[in-house]
Design a protein around this motif. Sequence first.
Motif, PDB file in Angstrom:
ATOM      1  N   PRO A   1       0.828  -1.209   0.000  1.00 47.23           N
ATOM      2  CA  PRO A   1       0.000   0.000   0.000  1.00 47.23           C
ATOM      3  C   PRO A   1       0.860   1.257   0.000  1.00 47.23           C
ATOM      4  O   PRO A   1       1.974   1.254   0.527  1.00 47.23           O
TER       5      PRO A   1
ATOM      6  N   LEU B   1      -6.449  -2.953   3.422  1.00 49.26           N
ATOM      7  CA  LEU B   1      -5.658  -3.138   2.215  1.00 49.26           C
ATOM      8  C   LEU B   1      -4.638  -4.259   2.378  1.00 49.26           C
ATOM      9  O   LEU B   1      -4.382  -5.032   1.448  1.00 49.26           O
TER      10      LEU B   1
ATOM     11  N   VAL C   1      -1.585   6.010   2.795  1.00 54.03           N
ATOM     12  CA  VAL C   1      -2.861   5.359   3.115  1.00 54.03           C
ATOM     13  C   VAL C   1      -3.242   5.682   4.554  1.00 54.03           C
ATOM     14  O   VAL C   1      -2.400   5.684   5.456  1.00 54.03           O
TER      15      VAL C   1
ATOM     16  N   LEU D   1      -5.543   1.060   6.169  1.00 57.42           N
ATOM     17  CA  LEU D   1      -4.349   0.256   5.947  1.00 57.42           C
ATOM     18  C   LEU D   1      -4.577  -1.218   6.224  1.00 57.42           C
ATOM     19  O   LEU D   1      -4.189  -2.079   5.421  1.00 57.42           O
TER      20      LEU D   1
END
Length: 226
Positions: A155, A167, A159, A164
């Motif tokens: 990521p 992801l 982010v 986070l």
Amino acid sequence: MAETLPLFPLGTVLLPGASLPLHIFEPRYRQLVVDLMTGSLFGRTFGVVCIKQGWEMGADNVRSLQDIGCSADLLDARPLPEGRFDIVTRGVRRFRLLDVDTTTAPYLLAHVDYVDDAPVPEAALEVVPILERGARAAHERYCGAAWHREDWSAPEDDVSLGDLSYLLAADCLLPVEDRQRLLEERSPARRLRLVRRMLHRETGILSALKAVPVPLTEFGHVPSPN
């Protein structure tokens, strides 16, 4: 205020920001896709909620749904013969299921409240960078063991803390129970701890078995109540 969403129960958990392709063939969900494509009733948003047991979902067992689900935006729909569709969706926002209407439409309608993350306590802010680094490192180790290098990427650095963990989990084949636990956790810091622990465990399993999971592309047609 409560909002009404058409509901698509599945045997999987959709996380915010994650992509979910689906093959639609049952009549009630074909009608849902048509309604979403026109945007006349609900825009292009519907709700995905995990079924606690099994894959099938009917009006007589709506209590088997999890309490927390995730809204999804319809990104693309490809018509197929016999009224079927291949669609691509993306998770957007968590919601709490308040009640389910089984009679108004061919598909389920849900009244939901959206669920936001709780603020990070000031005392915990200083450990957040440590949690981020640990979770990112666990993600890198897992993906290095599971995928070819071109099949994943870390990521971006900017982010948000809340996004986070989702992801990081999206790249990994976590059990449904783990994904539901991540979806329900409202503390971004605790969610990072959870995903780090889960990825450490899964990497250890891959190393012990000396095997890799089936590529994510093989899961394009997720089992559904269709």
